[in-house]
Write an enzyme that holds these catalytic residues in place. Structure first.
Site, mmCIF file in Angstrom:
data_model
loop_
_atom_site.group_PDB
_atom_site.id
_atom_site.type_symbol
_atom_site.label_atom_id
_atom_site.label_comp_id
_atom_site.label_asym_id
_atom_site.label_seq_id
_atom_site.Cartn_x
_atom_site.Cartn_y
_atom_site.Cartn_z
ATOM 1 C CB ALA A 128 -0.785 -0.446 1.243
ATOM 2 N N GLY A 208 4.210 -7.992 2.331
ATOM 3 C CA GLY A 208 5.439 -6.609 1.538
ATOM 4 C C GLY A 208 6.862 -7.425 1.582
ATOM 5 N NE ARG A 215 14.924 -24.992 -6.743
ATOM 6 C CZ ARG A 215 13.720 -24.952 -7.506
ATOM 7 N NH1 ARG A 215 14.140 -27.045 -6.888
ATOM 8 N NH2 ARG A 215 12.626 -25.038 -8.485
ATOM 9 C CG ASP A 236 -5.106 -7.910 10.870
ATOM 10 O OD1 ASP A 236 -4.235 -9.197 10.647
ATOM 11 O OD2 ASP A 236 -4.483 -7.135 10.876
ATOM 12 N N GLY A 237 -4.962 -11.689 12.246
ATOM 13 C CA GLY A 237 -6.270 -13.093 11.152
ATOM 14 C C GLY A 237 -5.993 -12.697 9.917
ATOM 15 C CG ASP A 262 1.257 -1.359 9.085
ATOM 16 O OD1 ASP A 262 1.774 -0.134 8.979
ATOM 17 O OD2 ASP A 262 0.690 -2.151 8.022
ATOM 18 N N GLY A 298 -2.104 -1.413 6.134
ATOM 19 C CA GLY A 298 -2.298 -1.333 7.283
ATOM 20 C C GLY A 298 -3.970 -1.894 8.526
#
Length: 369
Positions: A128, A208, A215, A236-237, A262, A298
């Site tokens: 984001a 991210g 490998r 937060d699942g 976040d 977020g």
């Protein structure tokens, strides 16, 4: 006269089922057993959020001091007694203006400092982050921000594969600023080079980042395997499957796994339309996503909710309490001041009921009204 708070006290070494935290002024003066007829509420250290962009309808990302006060106050009500104001990738003028605006709040204690998440990030893993602002690390920019902040700049997230990243990491750490690896397409070896240069935090591990491959282990394995790196986790699942949350916690141990929110401005707010770093965000069912491509933008998490989620996923409460307080405090260089219920530290604590909901919050020896 000393104040006593009694209940199930979570200390750095475990749980005192019938315990007492004694406070004089703004300091903890004793932590001891205190036999009572019942265990009482949970008493845990005040939460330390090392990565949050806002909450309660207010944001840190525009560099507005009044909005920052409101966002910090929102998170304080949820038990976060120490937090960094995290910005997103921005033009340098905004980075400079935000540093100037937030430095007085850091001196006042409203904030523990500033965290720049970008703009020195990977375009391939920007999530984001606004791709318009991404660029290679610039040591002249960082030097100016560090000098302007006079101690307020506490952490910078960057992608180690970008040109000049290792020099930037060395510059940051030489000034006592935490260098974090995140929003990166780095290889395993590139990440290890960043750690060797001084990087000590993995920004929201897995999210991210180049994914794991047998490998090419990538940054996740390199960060989990580094004994001096604290790995941020968003419990937060949504950002992480619970199995991955517990796997990372088991691998790193609670002393190297830090829960973060976040959070963006929509934390604690209704679903609807919001903004993050100049980009439109839609929040539906409490999940924030970019309007343009659906990338997670977020979270709407608070630290008390992160603690509850971690415990529900199977992490013992003593470990989870360490992950929301002790570990992040140490990661950002504040472990000798806050983050645990120990004699001599600032009297920051949260009283939780048996469902781990916030009952009361104390910061610096004073109860929050």
């Amino acid at each position: 006269m000393a104040l006593r708070v009694t209940g199930k006290v979570v200390t750095p070494t475990g749980v005192v089922r019938q315990g007492c935290v004694e406070i004089s002024g703004d300091r903890i003066t004793a932590v001891a057993e205190y036999p009572a007829k019942r265990d009482g509420h949970w008493i845990v250290p005040g939460f330390v959020d090392m990565h949050t962009h806002g909450g309660g309808g207010h944001t840190f990302t525009t560099g507005d001091a009044d909005a920052a006060r409101e966002a910090a106050a929102f998170h304080l009500r949820h038990g976060t007694t120490t937090l960094l104001a995290s910005l997103v990738s921005s033009p340098f003028d905004l980075m400079r203006a935000a540093t100037a605006a937030f430095a007085p709040l850091a001196r006042e204690g409203v904030l523990a400092g500033v965290h720049f998440e970008g703009p020195y990030l990977s375009a391939a893993r920007c999530g984001a982050q606004n791709p318009e602002y991404l660029r290679d690390p610039a040591t002249d920019e960082l030097t100016e921000l560090i000098e302007l902040g006079a101690g307020a700049v506490r952490m910078v997230t960057l992608a180690p594969e970008r040109a000049g990243a290792l020099d930037a990491i060395k510059l940051l750490t030489s000034h006592g600023v935490v260098a974090a690896v995140g929003h990166t397409d780095a290889t395993y070896d590139e990440t290890r080079s960043a750690v060797a240069a001084g990087a000590s935090v993995g920004t929201h591990l897995f999210n991210g980042m180049r994914p794991l491959h047998h490998r090419e282990p990538g940054p996740v394995v390199a960060l989990l395997d580094a004994p001096n790196v604290v790995c941020e986790l968003i419990a937060d699942g949504v950002h992480l499957h619970d199995g991955m949350l517990t796997f990372a916690t088991t691998t790193a141990g609670p002393e190297r796994a830090a829960l973060i929110t976040d959070a963006m401005a929509a934390a604690g707010m209704p679903d609807g339309e919001y903004e993050l770093g100049g980009q439109a965000v839609t929040v539906a069912d409490g999940v924030a996503r970019l309007a343009r491509d659906g990338s997670i933008a977020g979270s709407t998490l608070t630290m008390d909710a992160a603690l509850r989620h971690a415990v529900s996923a199977g992490i013992p409460i003593a470990d989870a309490a360490r992950m929301v307080a002790t570990t992040p405090a140490r990661a950002i260089g504040l472990g000798d001041r806050v983050g645990s219920l120990q004699v001599g530290l600032r009297a920051d604590l949260v009283v939780l009921d048996d469902e781990l909901n916030v009952v009361r919050v104390m910061r610096g020896g004073s109860w929050l009204e």
